[in-house]
Design a protein around this motif. Structure first.
Motif, mmCIF file in Angstrom:
data_model
loop_
_atom_site.group_PDB
_atom_site.id
_atom_site.type_symbol
_atom_site.label_atom_id
_atom_site.label_comp_id
_atom_site.label_asym_id
_atom_site.label_seq_id
_atom_site.Cartn_x
_atom_site.Cartn_y
_atom_site.Cartn_z
ATOM 1 N N VAL A 31 0.843 -1.199 0.000
ATOM 2 C CA VAL A 31 0.000 0.000 0.000
ATOM 3 C C VAL A 31 0.878 1.248 0.000
ATOM 4 O O VAL A 31 0.596 2.219 -0.701
ATOM 5 N N SER A 32 1.971 1.215 0.744
ATOM 6 C CA SER A 32 2.882 2.367 0.766
ATOM 7 C C SER A 32 3.479 2.636 -0.609
ATOM 8 O O SER A 32 3.557 3.786 -1.057
ATOM 9 N N LEU A 33 3.916 1.573 -1.279
ATOM 10 C CA LEU A 33 4.463 1.741 -2.631
ATOM 11 C C LEU A 33 3.405 2.287 -3.577
ATOM 12 O O LEU A 33 3.676 3.161 -4.407
ATOM 13 N N TYR A 34 2.186 1.778 -3.459
ATOM 14 C CA TYR A 34 1.107 2.280 -4.308
ATOM 15 C C TYR A 34 0.867 3.761 -4.047
ATOM 16 O O TYR A 34 0.719 4.547 -4.982
ATOM 17 N N ARG A 35 0.832 4.147 -2.789
ATOM 18 C CA ARG A 35 0.565 5.556 -2.458
ATOM 19 C C ARG A 35 1.660 6.466 -3.027
ATOM 20 O O ARG A 35 1.370 7.555 -3.502
ATOM 21 N N GLU A 36 2.907 6.011 -2.982
ATOM 22 C CA GLU A 36 3.994 6.789 -3.583
ATOM 23 C C GLU A 36 3.805 6.905 -5.093
ATOM 24 O O GLU A 36 3.969 7.972 -5.669
ATOM 25 N N ASP A 37 3.461 5.794 -5.730
ATOM 26 C CA ASP A 37 3.233 5.801 -7.173
ATOM 27 C C ASP A 37 2.023 6.645 -7.546
ATOM 28 O O ASP A 37 1.996 7.291 -8.589
ATOM 29 N N GLU A 38 1.022 6.640 -6.680
ATOM 30 C CA GLU A 38 -0.194 7.409 -6.950
ATOM 31 C C GLU A 38 0.124 8.896 -7.088
ATOM 32 O O GLU A 38 -0.382 9.564 -7.993
ATOM 33 N N ALA A 39 0.991 9.421 -6.237
ATOM 34 C CA ALA A 39 1.377 10.829 -6.321
ATOM 35 C C ALA A 39 2.113 11.121 -7.627
ATOM 36 O O ALA A 39 1.877 12.161 -8.264
ATOM 37 N N VAL A 40 2.970 10.207 -8.047
ATOM 38 C CA VAL A 40 3.700 10.381 -9.306
ATOM 39 C C VAL A 40 2.720 10.373 -10.479
ATOM 40 O O VAL A 40 2.818 11.191 -11.400
ATOM 41 N N GLU A 68 -4.079 9.052 -25.387
ATOM 42 C CA GLU A 68 -4.177 7.633 -25.052
ATOM 43 C C GLU A 68 -3.432 7.330 -23.756
ATOM 44 O O GLU A 68 -3.940 6.605 -22.884
ATOM 45 N N MET A 69 -2.238 7.876 -23.606
ATOM 46 C CA MET A 69 -1.463 7.663 -22.376
ATOM 47 C C MET A 69 -2.196 8.241 -21.180
ATOM 48 O O MET A 69 -2.322 7.599 -20.135
ATOM 49 N N ARG A 70 -2.730 9.435 -21.328
ATOM 50 C CA ARG A 70 -3.452 10.097 -20.245
ATOM 51 C C ARG A 70 -4.686 9.281 -19.850
ATOM 52 O O ARG A 70 -4.948 9.049 -18.678
ATOM 53 N N ASN A 71 -5.440 8.831 -20.838
ATOM 54 C CA ASN A 71 -6.644 8.064 -20.550
ATOM 55 C C ASN A 71 -6.327 6.715 -19.893
ATOM 56 O O ASN A 71 -7.047 6.265 -19.007
ATOM 57 N N PHE A 72 -5.254 6.085 -20.335
ATOM 58 C CA PHE A 72 -4.851 4.811 -19.754
ATOM 59 C C PHE A 72 -4.536 4.961 -18.274
ATOM 60 O O PHE A 72 -5.053 4.223 -17.433
ATOM 61 N N TYR A 73 -3.671 5.934 -17.928
ATOM 62 C CA TYR A 73 -3.312 6.130 -16.531
ATOM 63 C C TYR A 73 -4.498 6.591 -15.696
ATOM 64 O O TYR A 73 -4.661 6.171 -14.550
#
Length: 115
Positions: A31-40, A68-73
């Motif tokens: 969950v911590s790794l996800y939260r860090e990635d979420e901010a990026v 397409e990249m924006r919609n995917f993320y």
């Protein structure tokens, strides 16, 4: 070794008795790794939105690739964000329950929550 070297998921310590390296998973690492990635990803989405705003409306192939990249993320992280809170609740329930059921292939897990 990447997760050890970057100290993202695994931390290294030294045993005082044996002076050997010990490795252990950090608590709540996923969950911590996800939260860090979420901010990026949020920053990346903002950057992609800005890029799309600056491109001509008929931006051609470049605009289509950026869109397409924006919609995917946006799609991917929208759904992942909705899963984190129920996962945290489920994890707490699982840690309180000693019941483990086999999955097959030699794996075992506690039962997943019903939707």
């Amino acid at each position: 070794m990447y997760l050890v070297a970057s100290a993202l998921a695994v931390e290294r310590s030294v045993s005082p008795e044996t002076r050997r390296d010990l490795y252990r998973m950090r608590h709540d690492v996923w969950v911590s790794l996800y939260r860090e990635d979420e901010a990026v990803v949020e920053d990346t989405l903002a950057l992609l939105d800005e890029a799309l705003a600056r491109l001509p409306h008929e931006g051609g192939e470049a605009a289509a690739r950026v869109r397409e990249m924006r919609n995917f993320y946006a799609f991917l992280f929208r759904d992942l964000s909705e899963l984190v809170t129920p996962y945290e609740k489920w994890r707490e329930e699982q840690s309180a329950s000693p019941e483990v059921r086999p999955l097959g292939r030699g794996e075992a897990t506690r039962s997943m929550p019903e939707k």
